[in-house]
Every structure is written in C-alpha cells, then in structure tokens.
Design a protein around this motif. Structure first.
Motif, PDB file in Angstrom:
ATOM      1  N   GLN A 429       1.037  -0.961  -0.411  1.00  0.00           N
ATOM      2  CA  GLN A 429      -0.534  -0.046   0.115  1.00  0.00           C
ATOM      3  C   GLN A 429       1.264   1.308   0.180  1.00  0.00           C
ATOM      4  O   GLN A 429       0.806   2.329  -0.792  1.00  0.00           O
ATOM      5  CB  GLN A 429      -0.858  -0.238   1.028  1.00  0.00           C
ATOM      6  N   GLN A 432       2.191   1.679  -3.540  1.00  0.00           N
ATOM      7  CA  GLN A 432       1.329   2.440  -4.537  1.00  0.00           C
ATOM      8  C   GLN A 432       0.968   3.724  -3.679  1.00  0.00           C
ATOM      9  O   GLN A 432       0.362   4.582  -5.143  1.00  0.00           O
ATOM     10  CB  GLN A 432      -0.112   1.295  -4.238  1.00  0.00           C
ATOM     11  N   GLN A 433       0.858   4.103  -2.514  1.00  0.00           N
ATOM     12  CA  GLN A 433       1.142   5.785  -2.621  1.00  0.00           C
ATOM     13  C   GLN A 433       1.922   6.858  -3.150  1.00  0.00           C
ATOM     14  O   GLN A 433       1.624   7.566  -3.782  1.00  0.00           O
ATOM     15  CB  GLN A 433       0.802   5.546  -0.889  1.00  0.00           C
ATOM     16  N   LYS A 435       3.967   5.339  -5.332  1.00  0.00           N
ATOM     17  CA  LYS A 435       4.042   5.790  -7.167  1.00  0.00           C
ATOM     18  C   LYS A 435       2.826   6.371  -7.425  1.00  0.00           C
ATOM     19  O   LYS A 435       3.217   7.341  -8.137  1.00  0.00           O
ATOM     20  CB  LYS A 435       3.716   4.187  -7.538  1.00  0.00           C
ATOM     21  N   ARG A 436       1.471   6.574  -6.767  1.00  0.00           N
ATOM     22  CA  ARG A 436       0.184   7.529  -7.040  1.00  0.00           C
ATOM     23  C   ARG A 436       0.885   8.974  -7.016  1.00  0.00           C
ATOM     24  O   ARG A 436       0.507  10.240  -7.656  1.00  0.00           O
ATOM     25  CB  ARG A 436      -1.121   6.987  -6.775  1.00  0.00           C
ATOM     26  N   GLN A 437       1.408   9.282  -5.489  1.00  0.00           N
ATOM     27  CA  GLN A 437       1.924  10.393  -5.902  1.00  0.00           C
ATOM     28  C   GLN A 437       2.654  11.127  -7.173  1.00  0.00           C
ATOM     29  O   GLN A 437       2.972  12.332  -7.574  1.00  0.00           O
ATOM     30  CB  GLN A 437       2.841  10.646  -4.102  1.00  0.00           C
ATOM     31  N   TRP A 439       3.690  10.233  -9.432  1.00  0.00           N
ATOM     32  CA  TRP A 439       2.743  10.631 -11.358  1.00  0.00           C
ATOM     33  C   TRP A 439       1.953  11.803 -10.891  1.00  0.00           C
ATOM     34  O   TRP A 439       1.633  12.146 -11.774  1.00  0.00           O
ATOM     35  CB  TRP A 439       2.366   8.708 -11.706  1.00  0.00           C
ATOM     36  N   PHE A 440       0.797  11.365 -10.063  1.00  0.00           N
ATOM     37  CA  PHE A 440       0.500  13.277  -9.345  1.00  0.00           C
ATOM     38  C   PHE A 440       0.703  14.314  -9.642  1.00  0.00           C
ATOM     39  O   PHE A 440       0.465  15.549 -10.924  1.00  0.00           O
ATOM     40  CB  PHE A 440      -0.354  12.847  -8.616  1.00  0.00           C
TER      41      PHE A 440
END
Length: 531
Positions: A429, A432-433, A435-437, A439-440
C-alpha cells in the motif's frame, strides 16, 4: 531591424489574406488557447506558497494576528484555527508578531503585573501570582514537540501563623498530545521536574500529569510508601528486562535481519537487603599495647647492744673501744606490668537489593523461506544453527557467569513462521501510494507544459495543412474560347472539367478574367437551379 519587422508583418498579412474563413477561425482559436495556457501556467507558477504561521489559536489571538497582518498588508489565509502566510515571510512575520507581543499563548503570564494596581489585597495578589505561574508553565510545556497544548493547576497552602507541615503544595498538568499519541516517559519526567522546580516547596511526587485520552502518565515514586516501593520495583524490573531483551534481539537481528527475531526476558530480582558484621581474633598476633616497670630498693640496719646494763649507760667513756658492727639488710624488688592487644579483624558486609535470582528468556526466530509467490517454501534450520543462535542469546544475557547452575536460568528458542502478511500488505500500500503521489506530482508539474506543447503542435499542423476549395468549372485550354456557365465553350480549344485550387484559380483569373467571370456566374446559376 525595423525594415525586417515590416517585411515580416507584410508577409504575415499576405498569408492571412490568402487563408480561408475556416483557416482564420482555426488560427484565432489556436492562438487564444495558447495564450490562455501560457497565462495560466505563469499565474500558477507565480502564486505564493503558503506555510503555517500559527496553529490552534483561539478567536481572540487569531483576531489580533489577522489585524496585524492587514495593517502590514501581508497576504494570509485562515484555515480553521490556523493562519498561513507566504513561506518566504514566515520567520519575518513571526518576529514582527513577537515584537508586538502576540500571540501571548494560553493563559495569563507575568504580564498581569505590568500594570500597577494600588490598593489590591494580599489575597488577590497571591491569586494573580498563582495565575501567572500557571500561565508561564503552560506556555513552556506547550513548546515540547509532542505536546499540542497544556494547562497547569497549582494549589498552594494558605499563609497562617501556625505552620502545618502536613499541608504541602500540589500541582496537576493536563496535556493534549499531538496525534493522540502516547507521551514518552522522559517527556513526562521533564514536565514534572519543570513544574516542581518552578514552585517553592513543591516536590516531584506531588505533580500529576494527565493526557487528553484520560491516561495518568505520572507514577507515585515516593520511597517511604508501600505503593512507591512497589512502583519502583516494578519500574526497575521492567527496565532491566527491556534492556536485556533489546540487547539479545539486536544481536540476533544483526545475523538474521530486521524483524526476524523476537526476544522477551523475564527476570526475578531479589529485593531483600542484609547487613553482615564479623569480628575475628588472632591469638598469635599479639601486640604490646603498654608496659609498666616498677623497680623498688629497700635497705635496713640493726645495732648489737652487749655488756651489763647500766654500766655504760650510767657513765660516758669517750675513749672506750667501739663494740661489734650492727646487722644490715637490703631488698631489691622489680615489677614489670605488660598489657597486650590481641589482633582483631572486623568486617561489615551490606548486600543491597536488586540481585538476580533467576532469568528466563523466550526467543522466537522467523522461519526461512525460499522462492516467491506459490513457489515459496519453508526451509527449516539445522540443529547446529539453532544451537549457535541459542549460544548468542546466552552470551548476550550473561548466563555463562558463575552461579548459573544455582540460579537455574532457562532459555527457550523456537523457530516459527511469522505472520508477515499484514506487513507485506502495508508495504504494498505504501508503494502504491508513493507511486500515485509521484505520478500525481509529475502530471501536476507537466500538465501545463504538455498542454502548451499540444496546442503548438495543433497550431503547426493547421498551419501546414491547406484546405482546397473545390469549384466545379469547365474551361478551355487555349484561353480564346468563350465559355459559358454550362461549360460549353465556343472556341476551338478542348474544354477541361475538374477541380482547381485557389492558386490555379488566381492564375486563371489573371490570364482570362472574362472567361472566369462567365464560369463563376454559370457555377452560381447551376447551384441555384439545383436548389
């Protein structure tokens, strides 16, 4: 340079005149989109980054700070009880606010005595002094990193002519911890010592600390009470067990890896104190303490009286011969008095509390696995490896000291599979967070440049692409025929039916304006007829 700009302007104007209505609209829209994107990107990149100035303020303090910021014309944002200012002005604004005496913090400090009040009673003066101490202590405690806010209540005994030693000052501290976390024991002790040393006659054991979750963080450490002794013993035992457990677990993790071993130690301590006194005498080790010698000499003499009594006594004859000598005696007496000190050895042995009676350790080692996913299989350790790990724990706990057989220490080492599924899910988790941060942030930073680049590419493609206006006409190739609108030429040339571009149409108009006029008229008439 002005001439070049003039030529460039003329060329652009000529290109603009050659464009059709659709191309002009497309170019205007593309230019507007590019300008809007560039302006938006400039505004977004130039906007100030706001940082926290003060947080958790009450309404009174927040209103004073807002008024000071408005007076200084400093931009700010209010979010709840927090005030934000541009990040490059945070420290400057804080210095300015400190110069004006705001914010004062929670409670009232020693500024209560800034204004002189005449005719005030001694009771009110003592009450103000207590309020000032409470406010200053609350502000100081709130400066701790773990503490969000604090309140201090102090109870001082009244001044009386008859002193009562049983009445002593007490204090209570309420703290609100950041993030509802547990306040460390070191911070609790710091708060207690801070309050105790700020109030005359206040002892550390009389300071209570309570957090916002209702937990009593202070313990009774008064040594002369049964509860105090029990708490001290329990604290000492817990600290000793934690120290040994961390030491052994640290050594195992150096070999097996972090999180691959768990060590718990149970210690049975001896809290009995004993004093032993021994006296030993050595008769062979005599030492003369004092010696007294008494030497006496006695001398006596006895006369020998012969003849008739009264013959000599009645007359005196000086020429008479002396009689026989008298009896003499001499007595010599010597007395020696010696006093001896016998060698004595006195030893006083005091055994303090805290001795180790027995140690027991429970050690769990994570089972090894090979492979990943469905191919993951457990690989048990050999008895030799387990024995080496046991020996490491035994050495770390000091169980090889003399007397281990008397204490009957015990070590239990087991290899067991650890439940690492929650840790793996948490790690996934977090990944993933992250990575999302990532890309954001990348999209947030690159969306405006990408949009501008896309608009420029679209504009370039529209610029390169030239649409063709199709005009169905019929013209003769010799230029001398009199073509009509129906495409039937009267000249000798051969008529051509097809589609011409704007450039060809301009050339035809220049070569034969009359024929082109008739052709366009016929084309328009045919369009009306078809309608």
């Amino acid at each position: 340079m002005n001439k070049s700009l003039t030529q460039l302007g003329q060329q652009l104007l000529g290109i603009w005149k050659q464009l059709g209505i659709n191309q002009r609209i497309s170019m205007v829209l593309a230019t507007a989109v590019v300008l809007i994107a560039l302006v938006s990107m400039a505004l977004w990149s130039s906007r100030p980054d706001f940082a926290l100035l003060y947080g958790k303020l009450d309404d009174g303090e927040a209103s004073k700070i807002v008024a000071a910021l408005d007076e200084a014309k400093i931009p700010y944002q209010v979010r709840g009880g927090s005030i934000y200012v541009p990040s490059d002005k945070v420290y400057q604004v804080r210095m300015q606010m400190a110069g004006k005496g705001i914010p004062r913090g929670e409670g009232v400090g020693f500024e209560i005595f800034d204004k002189a009040n005449f005719g005030i009673s001694d009771f009110v003066q003592r009450a103000n002094y207590t309020r000032a101490i409470q406010g200053e202590l609350a502000r100081t405690i709130s400066q701790l990193d773990q503490v969000e806010s604090a309140r201090v209540m102090i109870v001082l005994p009244e001044n009386r002519l008859m002193m009562d030693n049983a009445r002593k000052p007490t204090a209570s501290v309420f703290v609100r911890v950041r993030g509802n976390a547990q306040l460390p024991p070191a911070a609790v002790n710091s708060i207690r010592f801070l309050v105790a040393n700020s109030v005359e006659g206040l002892q550390v054991n009389h300071v209570s600390v309570v957090d916002n979750l209702g937990n009593v963080l202070s313990e009774n450490e008064e040594g002369d009470s049964l509860a105090g002794l029990s708490n001290n013993q329990l604290t000492a035992r817990r600290n000793f067990e934690q120290y040994l457990g961390k030491k052994a677990q640290g050594m195992l993790e150096q070999v097996l890896g972090a999180g691959q071993a768990v060590v718990r130690v149970s210690a049975e301590l001896n809290w009995d104190t004993s004093t032993r006194t021994e006296e030993k005498y050595d008769p062979d080790g005599q030492v003369v303490r004092s010696s007294v010698i008494n030497d006496e000499n006695t001398e006596s003499a006895t006369a020998n009286n012969g003849g008739s009594p009264g013959a000599t006594a009645n007359g005196t004859d000086t020429n008479a011969a002396a009689g026989p000598p008298a009896n003499r005696s001499r007595t010599t007496k010597k007395v020696t008095n010696n006093q001896y000190e016998i060698n004595k050895l006195t030893s006083n042995l005091v055994q303090a509390a805290g001795g180790i009676k027995r140690l027991s350790a429970a050690v769990f080692v994570a089972q090894r696995f090979e492979g990943k996913g469905t191919d993951r299989k457990a690989v048990p350790r050999s008895p030799e490896e387990l024995e080496k790990l046991r020996h490491i724990v035994q050495s770390a706990l000091g169980l090889e000291e003399p007397g281990i057989a008397e204490r009957k220490d015990e070590i239990t080492l087991e290899e067991m599979p650890f439940n690492d599924q929650p840790a793996m899910e948490l790690t996934q988790q977090l990944d993933q967070q992250e990575k999302r941060q990532f890309w954001f942030d990348a999209v947030q930073k690159g969306i405006f440049p990408a949009l501008a680049a896309g608009v420029l590419i679209l504009f370039w493609r529209l610029w390169q692409k030239t649409s063709k206006d199709e005009i169905p006409i019929a013209l003769s190739t010799n230029g001398n025929g009199n073509g009509n609108g129906n495409g039937n030429g009267n000249g000798h040339g051969k008529p051509i039916r097809g589609v011409v571009t704007v450039d060809v149409l301009n050339q035809l108009i220049r070569e034969n304006p009359g024929n082109m006029t008739q052709a366009v008229s016929g084309w328009l008439a045919r369009g009306k007829t078809s309608e």
